[in-house]
Design a protein around this motif. Sequence first.
Motif, mmCIF file in Angstrom:
data_model
loop_
_atom_site.group_PDB
_atom_site.id
_atom_site.type_symbol
_atom_site.label_atom_id
_atom_site.label_comp_id
_atom_site.label_asym_id
_atom_site.label_seq_id
_atom_site.Cartn_x
_atom_site.Cartn_y
_atom_site.Cartn_z
ATOM 1 N N PHE A 16 48.591 22.592 41.685
ATOM 2 C CA PHE A 16 49.598 23.296 42.683
ATOM 3 C C PHE A 16 49.546 24.658 42.259
ATOM 4 N N ASN A 17 49.349 25.436 43.387
ATOM 5 C CA ASN A 17 49.704 26.954 43.077
ATOM 6 C C ASN A 17 48.871 27.499 41.807
ATOM 7 N N ASN A 18 47.597 27.102 41.783
ATOM 8 C CA ASN A 18 46.598 27.323 40.471
ATOM 9 C C ASN A 18 47.280 26.926 38.995
ATOM 10 N N GLU A 19 48.227 25.955 39.157
ATOM 11 C CA GLU A 19 48.887 25.350 37.903
ATOM 12 C C GLU A 19 48.593 23.830 37.820
ATOM 13 N N ARG A 20 48.047 23.431 36.621
ATOM 14 C CA ARG A 20 47.965 22.114 36.589
ATOM 15 C C ARG A 20 49.392 21.427 36.421
ATOM 16 N N ILE A 21 49.864 20.287 36.997
ATOM 17 C CA ILE A 21 51.069 19.655 37.082
ATOM 18 C C ILE A 21 51.004 18.508 36.136
ATOM 19 N N HIS A 22 51.710 18.403 35.122
ATOM 20 C CA HIS A 22 51.796 17.226 34.414
ATOM 21 C C HIS A 22 52.915 16.382 34.735
ATOM 22 N N GLN A 23 52.818 15.287 34.595
ATOM 23 C CA GLN A 23 54.076 14.318 34.991
ATOM 24 C C GLN A 23 54.817 14.731 36.071
ATOM 25 N N VAL A 47 46.336 -4.888 42.329
ATOM 26 C CA VAL A 47 46.040 -4.197 43.610
ATOM 27 C C VAL A 47 45.745 -2.626 43.174
ATOM 28 N N LYS A 48 44.541 -2.292 43.688
ATOM 29 C CA LYS A 48 44.016 -0.893 43.557
ATOM 30 C C LYS A 48 44.431 -0.011 44.729
ATOM 31 N N ALA A 49 45.458 0.434 44.914
ATOM 32 C CA ALA A 49 46.079 1.264 46.198
ATOM 33 C C ALA A 49 45.132 2.319 46.544
ATOM 34 N N LEU A 50 44.893 3.098 45.328
ATOM 35 C CA LEU A 50 43.828 4.230 45.660
ATOM 36 C C LEU A 50 42.595 4.028 44.515
ATOM 37 N N LYS A 51 41.470 4.534 44.998
ATOM 38 C CA LYS A 51 40.560 4.573 44.065
ATOM 39 C C LYS A 51 39.676 5.826 44.209
ATOM 40 N N ASP A 52 39.985 6.733 43.314
ATOM 41 C CA ASP A 52 39.342 7.961 43.112
ATOM 42 C C ASP A 52 39.332 9.134 44.287
ATOM 43 N N VAL A 53 40.461 9.195 44.812
ATOM 44 C CA VAL A 53 40.787 9.849 45.979
ATOM 45 C C VAL A 53 40.908 11.432 45.610
ATOM 46 N N SER A 54 40.384 12.325 46.284
ATOM 47 C CA SER A 54 40.579 13.913 46.196
ATOM 48 C C SER A 54 40.974 14.584 47.700
ATOM 49 N N LEU A 55 41.957 15.314 47.482
ATOM 50 C CA LEU A 55 42.549 16.050 48.561
ATOM 51 C C LEU A 55 42.661 17.569 48.436
ATOM 52 N N GLU A 56 42.211 18.355 49.191
ATOM 53 C CA GLU A 56 42.454 19.931 49.154
ATOM 54 C C GLU A 56 43.175 20.523 50.211
ATOM 55 N N VAL A 57 44.014 21.268 50.058
ATOM 56 C CA VAL A 57 44.660 21.943 51.120
ATOM 57 C C VAL A 57 44.845 23.332 50.802
ATOM 58 N N GLY A 58 44.561 24.232 51.563
ATOM 59 C CA GLY A 58 44.648 25.816 51.352
ATOM 60 C C GLY A 58 46.118 26.510 51.687
ATOM 61 N N ASP A 114 44.273 22.205 61.191
ATOM 62 C CA ASP A 114 43.038 22.890 61.034
ATOM 63 C C ASP A 114 42.043 21.996 60.359
ATOM 64 N N ARG A 115 42.379 21.605 59.424
ATOM 65 C CA ARG A 115 41.274 20.486 58.458
ATOM 66 C C ARG A 115 41.936 19.059 58.541
ATOM 67 N N PHE A 116 40.865 18.239 58.116
ATOM 68 C CA PHE A 116 41.454 16.752 57.963
ATOM 69 C C PHE A 116 40.871 16.341 56.695
ATOM 70 N N THR A 117 41.459 15.023 56.198
ATOM 71 C CA THR A 117 40.831 14.178 55.204
ATOM 72 C C THR A 117 41.061 12.658 55.686
ATOM 73 N N VAL A 118 40.297 11.831 55.592
ATOM 74 C CA VAL A 118 40.187 10.475 55.993
ATOM 75 C C VAL A 118 40.250 9.698 55.030
ATOM 76 N N LEU A 119 41.268 8.810 54.959
ATOM 77 C CA LEU A 119 41.153 7.453 53.799
ATOM 78 C C LEU A 119 40.963 6.320 54.550
ATOM 79 N N ARG A 120 40.320 5.431 53.946
ATOM 80 C CA ARG A 120 40.326 4.139 54.329
ATOM 81 C C ARG A 120 40.095 2.952 53.278
ATOM 82 N N MET A 126 41.898 26.839 45.960
ATOM 83 C CA MET A 126 42.810 26.127 46.660
ATOM 84 C C MET A 126 44.356 25.952 46.234
ATOM 85 N N PHE A 127 45.214 26.137 47.283
ATOM 86 C CA PHE A 127 46.553 25.945 46.967
ATOM 87 C C PHE A 127 46.889 24.748 46.488
#
Length: 503
Positions: free
Chosen positions: A61-68, A15-26, A207-213, A1-2
């Motif tokens: 991102f683009n097959n590279e792990r981004i730190h900070q 306040v926990k705004a995000l809890k273990d969320v994953s997203l993949e975009v090609g 093309d594709r979707f991700t849903v958060l709630r 994935m890109f």
Amino acid sequence: MFLQMKNISKNFGPVKALKDVSLEVGRGEIHGLMGENGAGKSTLMNILAGAFQPTTGEIYFNNERIHQMTTIKATEMGIRFIHQELNVVNDLKVYENLFLREEILKNFCFLDHKSMIKKSIEVFQRLKIDINPNELVSELDTSRKQLVEIAKALLFESKLIIMDEPTTALTNNEIENLFEIMRTLKKQGVSIIYISHKMPELFSICDRFTVLRDGKFINSGAFKDINEEEATEMLVGKSVSSIPLQRNEIMEDTIMTVEGLTCEPFFKDISFSLKKGEVIAITGLHGDGRGELAETLFGARKTTKGRITLNGRLLDLSSIREVMKAGIGMVPRNRKERSIISDMSIKDNLSMAYLTTEHKKLMVNKKEELERFRRNQELTGIKVGDPNDLITSLSGGNQQKVIIARWLELGSDIYILDNPTQGIDVGAKYEIYKLINALTKLKKSVILFSAEFPEIYKVADRCLVMYKGKINAELKKKEMTEMMVMYYATGSNMEGLKCESKT
């Protein structure tokens, strides 16, 4: 994935705004990111753009792990963010906004104004819009400012573009032009994360979707595998369409009569009446004079001629204050520019209309103000932690509820709602529709300005369709169809008459 965002969590204190969320975009994919206001979409995108650091999780991102990740690093990597809330600088020219912090230099130290203006013209030509790069941004209306934001993302080479509600203030033609560009970018391998509350747009372009709630990952997949009702159910956790809207019967008494109202050059000879408990929708296309009509009905614009009668008395249109005292409240369009006072608290924003017309004491009683907030919070369902927080801490839907509550507090007889569900999610929209119904049961009347036919059909008893500053048609409930509204909004009936006269 890109792009891969793995197990992202984000805490703001307790306040926990995000809890273990994953997203993949090609690569070369248009990905719809869906969720109600407050679901965590903007927080997740701000993490991707480097504005926030995740509490836990990884970004690839683009097959590279981004730190900070930082905003500068994101920009250098080709990630561009078109924000829902406009980030233009009104005191700068258009081209200066486009190149802000990325100016073109000549001789290493002098600004190359000619090159920047030339490139600005080129990007506007791509968007098929006519905006003068030398014009001050403060002179542009909201839709043009939105196009400047979009143009800035297209101006530089991008690998991933985040679009957060980019079409909120755009016309249908402008939206289609944007979609054409998005499809071209997709063919060029550019990925796009598209955030919108407009289901038809999401199904049309993505093309594709991700849903958060509630800050959690709910589902991901292809749009071709779901329908709008299924998407809505994922967003709110239940089927909204299955909940009927109960309408009250309209009373026979006429509360308002508008006769020959004119505000040249925007609109001319507007006449209609409004009954107690009735909802009238006024619709049309961009440039039809609707916005100016709404402002005139509220005393914010001076009339050229015409008059308004309210409860049998001539309405004093000399000032907004006089109109408010007469019993008319207004929720303006574009809450950021016209409604919210960003430096004030939630409860202070809610109290503004009351303090302007009803407050007689020398000092503001904080206890009374808090009671006023709690009373309206229960009525409108505002979701808030501390009412003393800044209003900008709320999601768009909750900000809009605060603005509506501001006018409910006055107990007005007529409510002018100018695009009241702009930029808010389907769940919050339905809550506002229920509020409109609740007002009619209290014998209150509503004038709704909207360009969204599903909204008009859901809440309005009658629909006035404007074309070139005039009312071109009045449609009763049984006559309302999207085709008929568009027929009159485009002036097709008038074109037909011209053709007949030639023959």
